[in-house]
Design a protein around this motif. Structure first.
Motif, PDB file in Angstrom:
ATOM      1  N   LYS A 180      -6.499   4.326  -6.046  1.00 27.48           N
ATOM      2  CA  LYS A 180      -5.077   4.043  -6.229  1.00 27.48           C
ATOM      3  C   LYS A 180      -4.223   4.878  -5.273  1.00 27.48           C
ATOM      4  N   THR A 181      -4.468   6.203  -5.236  1.00 27.70           N
ATOM      5  CA  THR A 181      -3.721   7.078  -4.332  1.00 27.70           C
ATOM      6  C   THR A 181      -4.645   8.167  -3.794  1.00 27.70           C
ATOM      7  N   LYS A 239      -4.209  12.117  -1.792  1.00 34.00           N
ATOM      8  CA  LYS A 239      -3.371  13.193  -1.263  1.00 34.00           C
ATOM      9  C   LYS A 239      -4.295  14.166  -0.539  1.00 34.00           C
ATOM     10  N   VAL A 245       1.405  11.910  -0.865  1.00 36.75           N
ATOM     11  CA  VAL A 245       0.628  10.953  -1.645  1.00 36.75           C
ATOM     12  C   VAL A 245       0.703   9.594  -0.948  1.00 36.75           C
ATOM     13  N   VAL A 246      -0.472   9.038  -0.638  1.00 42.02           N
ATOM     14  CA  VAL A 246      -0.554   7.744   0.041  1.00 42.02           C
ATOM     15  C   VAL A 246      -1.060   6.709  -0.961  1.00 42.02           C
ATOM     16  N   ASN A 247      -0.312   5.621  -1.136  1.00 40.28           N
ATOM     17  CA  ASN A 247      -0.743   4.527  -2.008  1.00 40.28           C
ATOM     18  C   ASN A 247      -1.809   3.720  -1.282  1.00 40.28           C
ATOM     19  N   VAL A 248      -2.928   3.475  -1.951  1.00 41.15           N
ATOM     20  CA  VAL A 248      -4.059   2.826  -1.310  1.00 41.15           C
ATOM     21  C   VAL A 248      -4.326   1.459  -1.936  1.00 41.15           C
ATOM     22  N   ASN A 249      -4.696   1.436  -3.202  1.00 42.01           N
ATOM     23  CA  ASN A 249      -5.055   0.223  -3.934  1.00 42.01           C
ATOM     24  C   ASN A 249      -6.141  -0.576  -3.204  1.00 42.01           C
ATOM     25  N   TYR A 292      -8.287   7.219  -8.926  1.00 43.43           N
ATOM     26  CA  TYR A 292      -8.958   5.923  -8.869  1.00 43.43           C
ATOM     27  C   TYR A 292      -8.979   5.287 -10.252  1.00 43.43           C
TER      28      TYR A 292
END
Length: 83
Positions: free
Chosen positions: A18-19, A21, A44-48, A77
């Protein structure tokens, strides 16, 4: 430099990241990059997605030997729900 260092974080197929860092210390003009954008330490990087790949870039066009030294990685996650 001719090097293209990367940092890839992957989850098991049953999970989605999900994110992420990443905490790091920059040397010279080094900076972590994602999708051609500079990512500051502890952002914080949004991944998904199931994986993410960071690169190492430079904040200066004239100095190209920057480095990042990773001090911590925090991953949030989620378990995939199969129906």
């Amino acid at each position: 430099q001719n090097e293209n260092p990367t940092l890839t974080i992957s989850a098991d197929e049953a999970y989605t990241i999900k994110t992420v860092k990443v905490s790091y210390v920059a040397e010279k003009t080094g900076v972590l990059t994602y999708n051609k954008s500079n990512i500051a330490s502890e952002t914080v990087v949004n991944v998904n997605a199931q994986s993410i790949t960071f690169g190492v870039g430079n904040t200066s066009a004239s100095v190209t030997n920057g480095q990042v030294r990773v001090t911590a990685i925090e991953v949030v996650y989620e378990k995939n729900s199969f129906q």
